[in-house]
Design a protein around this motif. Structure first.
Motif, PDB file in Angstrom:
ATOM      1  N   VAL A 202     -83.326 -62.291 124.183  1.00  0.00           N
ATOM      2  CA  VAL A 202     -83.246 -61.737 122.827  1.00  0.00           C
ATOM      3  C   VAL A 202     -81.787 -61.397 122.523  1.00  0.00           C
ATOM      4  O   VAL A 202     -81.072 -60.879 123.384  1.00  0.00           O
ATOM      5  N   THR A 203     -81.353 -61.696 121.308  1.00  0.00           N
ATOM      6  CA  THR A 203     -79.971 -61.385 120.926  1.00  0.00           C
ATOM      7  C   THR A 203     -79.893 -60.342 119.810  1.00  0.00           C
ATOM      8  O   THR A 203     -78.811 -59.856 119.492  1.00  0.00           O
TER       9      THR A 203
ATOM     10  N   ALA B 278     -80.826 -53.104 112.301  1.00  0.00           N
ATOM     11  CA  ALA B 278     -80.673 -54.154 113.312  1.00  0.00           C
ATOM     12  C   ALA B 278     -79.603 -53.757 114.328  1.00  0.00           C
ATOM     13  O   ALA B 278     -78.675 -52.998 114.019  1.00  0.00           O
ATOM     14  N   LEU B 279     -79.779 -54.277 115.521  1.00  0.00           N
ATOM     15  CA  LEU B 279     -78.836 -54.042 116.619  1.00  0.00           C
ATOM     16  C   LEU B 279     -78.596 -55.376 117.320  1.00  0.00           C
ATOM     17  O   LEU B 279     -79.547 -56.015 117.787  1.00  0.00           O
ATOM     18  N   ASP B 280     -77.340 -55.802 117.369  1.00  0.00           N
ATOM     19  CA  ASP B 280     -77.021 -57.015 118.124  1.00  0.00           C
ATOM     20  C   ASP B 280     -76.943 -56.657 119.601  1.00  0.00           C
ATOM     21  O   ASP B 280     -76.263 -55.689 119.970  1.00  0.00           O
ATOM     22  N   LEU B 281     -77.634 -57.444 120.429  1.00  0.00           N
ATOM     23  CA  LEU B 281     -77.656 -57.104 121.861  1.00  0.00           C
ATOM     24  C   LEU B 281     -76.544 -57.844 122.598  1.00  0.00           C
ATOM     25  O   LEU B 281     -76.210 -58.931 122.301  1.00  0.00           O
TER      26      LEU B 281
ATOM     27  N   VAL C 263     -83.989 -52.553 125.703  1.00  0.00           N
ATOM     28  CA  VAL C 263     -82.845 -53.447 125.497  1.00  0.00           C
ATOM     29  C   VAL C 263     -82.654 -54.335 126.727  1.00  0.00           C
ATOM     30  O   VAL C 263     -82.461 -55.551 126.617  1.00  0.00           O
ATOM     31  N   ALA C 264     -82.748 -53.743 127.918  1.00  0.00           N
ATOM     32  CA  ALA C 264     -82.571 -54.531 129.148  1.00  0.00           C
ATOM     33  C   ALA C 264     -83.662 -55.601 129.265  1.00  0.00           C
ATOM     34  O   ALA C 264     -83.373 -56.767 129.582  1.00  0.00           O
ATOM     35  N   GLU C 265     -84.901 -55.210 128.977  1.00  0.00           N
ATOM     36  CA  GLU C 265     -85.990 -56.194 129.068  1.00  0.00           C
ATOM     37  C   GLU C 265     -85.834 -57.276 128.008  1.00  0.00           C
ATOM     38  O   GLU C 265     -86.083 -58.453 128.266  1.00  0.00           O
ATOM     39  N   ALA C 266     -85.429 -56.864 126.810  1.00  0.00           N
ATOM     40  CA  ALA C 266     -85.263 -57.841 125.726  1.00  0.00           C
ATOM     41  C   ALA C 266     -84.176 -58.846 126.098  1.00  0.00           C
ATOM     42  O   ALA C 266     -84.334 -60.048 125.884  1.00  0.00           O
TER      43      ALA C 266
ATOM     44  N   GLU D 175     -85.428 -62.735 118.735  1.00  0.00           N
ATOM     45  CA  GLU D 175     -85.449 -61.396 118.130  1.00  0.00           C
ATOM     46  C   GLU D 175     -86.568 -60.554 118.726  1.00  0.00           C
ATOM     47  O   GLU D 175     -87.610 -61.072 119.124  1.00  0.00           O
ATOM     48  N   GLU D 176     -86.320 -59.259 118.792  1.00  0.00           N
ATOM     49  CA  GLU D 176     -87.339 -58.310 119.235  1.00  0.00           C
ATOM     50  C   GLU D 176     -87.480 -57.262 118.136  1.00  0.00           C
ATOM     51  O   GLU D 176     -86.488 -56.665 117.712  1.00  0.00           O
TER      52      GLU D 176
END
Ligand SMILES: CC(C)(COP(=O)(O)OP(=O)(O)OC[C@H]1O[C@@H](n2cnc3c(N)ncnc32)[C@H](O)[C@@H]1OP(=O)(O)O)[C@@H](O)C(=O)NCCC(=O)NCCS
Length: 154
Positions: free
Chosen positions: A105-106, A151-154, A97-100, A71-72
């Motif tokens: 990170v999900t 929350a945002l699912d990646l 988001v790209a770095e996470a 998680e981030e």
């Protein structure tokens, strides 16, 4: 003398001008410095042209985030008022988001003061509310304001 600016200076230059002081959401210099030496905390900076500011350049916006397992947490995102609605925060979030994702990170999450206009920004980027802390903001003249977890699912 070096003309390379400390990233904490660049973050603070945005911080001190981006937040409504009514709500006490801005962090002070010590909080930012402490977070960045803790590890697993990351910052991103962009200038008004959506480039990373070079040594002496002015940042238009920043993010601070903390990574734990898959998680981030987006701790802070802010853009100077004069550079808003030009896609700076969007570019910052896309980079984050790209770095996470590269950190495996999900899920990204954040806490937001109920009523912050930033909600429209978060929703536009797919964040959905998943929880609420009642009366989270209670200091000085501010009381009874909830914090909402998105929350945002990646
Ligand atoms: C929230 C914030 C970071 C947005 O930065 P920004 O660079 O202006 O955002 P963008 O230009 O990438 O906005 C993208 C989209 O989000 C939405 N949006 C952004 N700010 C908005 C606002 N104040 N009201 C409504 N929608 C908004 C819009 O749909 C916008 O697209 P549009 O300009 O084409 O309509 C900025 O307003 C800010 O620094 N606010 C103060 C600090 C803060 O409260 N941060 C959040 C809590 S940590």
């Amino acid at each position: 003398m070096s003309d390379v600016r400390d990233p904490v200076d660049q973050i603070m230059a945005v911080m001190e001008n981006a937040f409504d002081p009514t709500f006490g959401e801005a962090w002070n210099r010590r909080q930012v410095g402490d977070a960045l030496v803790m590890g697993k905390c990351h910052y991103l900076l962009l200038d008004k042209n959506l480039h990373e500011p070079d040594g002496a350049g002015e940042a238009a916006g920043f993010t601070l985030s903390r990574h734990a397992a898959d998680e981030e947490e987006l701790l802070l995102i802010a853009v100077l008022p004069q550079y808003r609605r030009r896609g700076v925060a969007t570019a910052l979030l896309r980079r984050l988001v790209a770095e996470a994702r590269s950190r495996a990170v999900t899920r990204m999450f954040l806490e937001m003061r109920d009523g912050n206009p930033a909600e429209a920004f978060y929703r536009q980027h797919g964040f959905l509310p998943v929880g609420r802390h009642r009366n989270y903001y209670n200091r000085g003249s501010i009381s009874g304001i909830d914090a909402i977890t998105f929350a945002l699912d990646l």
